[in-house]
Scaffold this motif. Structure first.
Motif, PDB file in Angstrom:
ATOM      1  N   SER A   1       3.470   2.380   3.300  1.00 29.92           N
ATOM      2  CA  SER A   1       3.205   1.213   2.469  1.00 29.92           C
ATOM      3  C   SER A   1       2.582   1.557   1.125  1.00 29.92           C
ATOM      4  O   SER A   1       2.243   0.672   0.360  1.00 29.92           O
ATOM      5  CB  SER A   1       2.277   0.242   3.219  1.00 29.92           C
ATOM      6  N   SER A   2       2.379   2.847   0.826  1.00 25.23           N
ATOM      7  CA  SER A   2       1.729   3.191  -0.427  1.00 25.23           C
ATOM      8  C   SER A   2       2.313   4.479  -0.976  1.00 25.23           C
ATOM      9  O   SER A   2       3.005   5.215  -0.283  1.00 25.23           O
ATOM     10  CB  SER A   2       0.213   3.348  -0.221  1.00 25.23           C
TER      11      SER A   2
ATOM     12  N   GLN B   1      -4.125  -0.529   4.334  1.00 26.57           N
ATOM     13  CA  GLN B   1      -2.770  -0.679   3.807  1.00 26.57           C
ATOM     14  C   GLN B   1      -2.293   0.563   3.047  1.00 26.57           C
ATOM     15  O   GLN B   1      -1.168   0.609   2.563  1.00 26.57           O
ATOM     16  CB  GLN B   1      -2.720  -1.899   2.885  1.00 26.57           C
TER      17      GLN B   1
ATOM     18  N   HIS C   1      -1.317  -6.327  -1.722  1.00 20.98           N
ATOM     19  CA  HIS C   1      -0.790  -6.312  -0.361  1.00 20.98           C
ATOM     20  C   HIS C   1      -1.234  -7.595   0.342  1.00 20.98           C
ATOM     21  O   HIS C   1      -2.118  -7.570   1.202  1.00 20.98           O
ATOM     22  CB  HIS C   1      -1.301  -5.098   0.418  1.00 20.98           C
TER      23      HIS C   1
END
Length: 464
Positions: free
Chosen positions: A17-18, A164, A238
């Motif tokens: 996610s990053s 996240q 996010h």
């Protein structure tokens, strides 16, 4: 110094996610706000506000000791206890503020705006310390309350990004790199302040020293404001599922959600148990950090330059210490590593109690020991807690977590201040901090981490 001056740190395996840019942006908020923690809280503000309060109490500037009193809101307070009491008051206020900020962070689609608002309120209050002159101890106290509460609020939002940015096996490393770069950034500004204090201070001129301390505090506010631009540019939003489906007022929705979360906390007793352990032992850590300069000046009668050199040593060793303990956590697990660090903290407090007065070298040696254990114990606690948070409630849970994080301890300073007022001895006050590390160690040892992580609906890392 520009934002690109920070060293590059290996990011390890990327999280789905990053990306590296986003994680680097996240690290840089540690770089930005650590100036407040280091220059303001750890080094300058305690002695500065204590001196201002002593002047208001009628003490002569530069006197070796003073037993005068000030009367904020009509309450009789020993001038030496004014700053510890302020810390405790700020934490009592954050008990009400930070969980609400966390709930709002989980309900908003614009978390970066919330981070910016809190950070710039805090930085602005820090810069306004330029107006704390003469006997204006009340103005200094009010600005500190605003700055410290805003500092904690921004950290709540900042920490809520961590789950996240990586999976369970990556978070210890991500958190450790953030803390490490934070200590490096705070250390660089402190080095600049050390150079200024050394170059412009005058022997026998305490007013010059006081003025240099005030402008050093202001410099931390400027640093905080400037480098906060990096995470605001590089972090991505996010939004949680609740934020995406929310159609009402974020503030009122946040209050309602906080109420629901408080009622539902009983469903996660092991998460609460870990939080209790953290609140106890980190209260001790934060108190040692916050009051170390006051202890050094008032009890050990060390010079301001000695204190700054020691804290500078702590900062740069903490950079390596955070990465070292992060590497150790990959081998034996973060939980065991934090337990080991608490045993080392007990040794630090005992060593500080036995330090001789007017002896800078033993004080610096103890500072080196603090540096090696400081960053890792806090970074790994942050990543451990991220494993215990139900998905979508990161901001709210970090709101409760932050109540005792990074200088917002309250029981420790309260105990320290009360013992000083009763005994007029900083050494006796220091002994009271041992209980926080001993009790915190026992509580953390009793937490079944793997079961707690599964109970929160998360996947445990390979090594705990």
């Amino acid at each position: 110094m520009s934002a690109t001056a920070a060293p590059t740190v290996d990011d390890g395996p990327p999280a789905p996610s990053s990306n590296r840019r986003e994680r680097t942006g996240w690290y840089f908020y540690d770089w930005a706000n650590s100036a407040f923690q280091t220059t303001v809280i750890t080094v300058f503000l305690g002695p500065f506000l204590t001196t201002v309060a002593e002047q208001a109490a009628g003490c002569e500037l530069g006197a070796d000791s003073c037993l005068g009193y000030v009367y904020p809101l009509g309450i009789k307070v020993a001038a030496g206890s004014y700053y510890p009491y302020l810390i405790s008051l700020s934490v009592l206020l954050t008990v009400f503020v930070l969980p609400v900020v966390g709930a709002i962070a989980d309900r908003t689609r614009h978390k970066k705006r919330l981070l910016a608002g809190a950070a710039y309120v805090g930085a602005g209050a820090t810069v306004a310390m330029a107006f704390v002159t003469g006997e204006r101890y009340l103005l200094g106290g009010a600005l500190f309350l605003v700055a410290n509460i805003a500092f904690g609020s921004a950290i709540v939002v900042y920490n809520s990004f961590l789950p996240q940015l990586g999976g369970p096996d990556d978070r210890d490393g991500i958190s450790s790199r953030g803390w490490a770069l934070g200590y490096l950034g705070g250390g660089l500004l402190l080095a600049l302040n050390l150079a200024v204090v050394t170059a412009f201070s005058e022997e026998g001129n305490p007013q010059r020293t006081l003025d240099l301390a005030r402008w050093s505090i202001v410099s931390a506010g400027v640093w905080w404001a400037v480098f906060t631009l990096v995470p605001l540019r590089w972090l991505r939003e996010h939004p949680t599922a609740a934020a995406l489906t929310s159609g009402g007022n974020v503030l009122t929705d946040g209050f309602r959600q906080l109420g629901r979360t408080v009622r539902q906390l009983r469903a996660y007793p092991l998460t609460l148990f870990f939080l209790l352990a953290f609140l106890v032992y980190n209260d001790g850590i934060a108190t040692v950090i916050t009051l170390s300069s006051q202890y050094g000046t008032e009890e050990l009668r060390l010079t301001q330059s000695t204190l700054i050199v020691t804290i500078l040593l702590v900062q740069f060793l903490a950079f390596g210490g955070a990465l070292l303990l992060g590497a150790l956590a990959r081998r034996i697990g973060a939980w065991k590593t934090v337990l080991l660090s608490l045993l080392l903290w007990i040794g630090v407090v005992i060593g500080a109690f036995r330090l001789p007065a007017e002896a800078p070298l033993p004080f610096m040696a103890l500072g080196a020991a603090i540096g090696l254990v400081l960053g890792g114990s806090q970074a790994l606690s942050r990543s451990l807690f991220s494993q215990l948070i139900p998905a979508g409630k990161e901001g709210e849970y970090y709101g409760f977590y932050e109540i005792s994080d990074r200088g917002t301890s309250w029981l420790g300073p309260l105990a320290f201040g009360l013992v000083f007022q009763l005994t007029n001895s900083y050494r006796v006050g220091l002994v009271s901090l041992l209980i926080f590390f001993v009790v915190g160690f026992v509580l953390l040892l009793a937490v079944p981490m793997r079961r707690a992580i599964v109970a929160a609906g998360n996947t445990p890392p390979r090594v705990l």
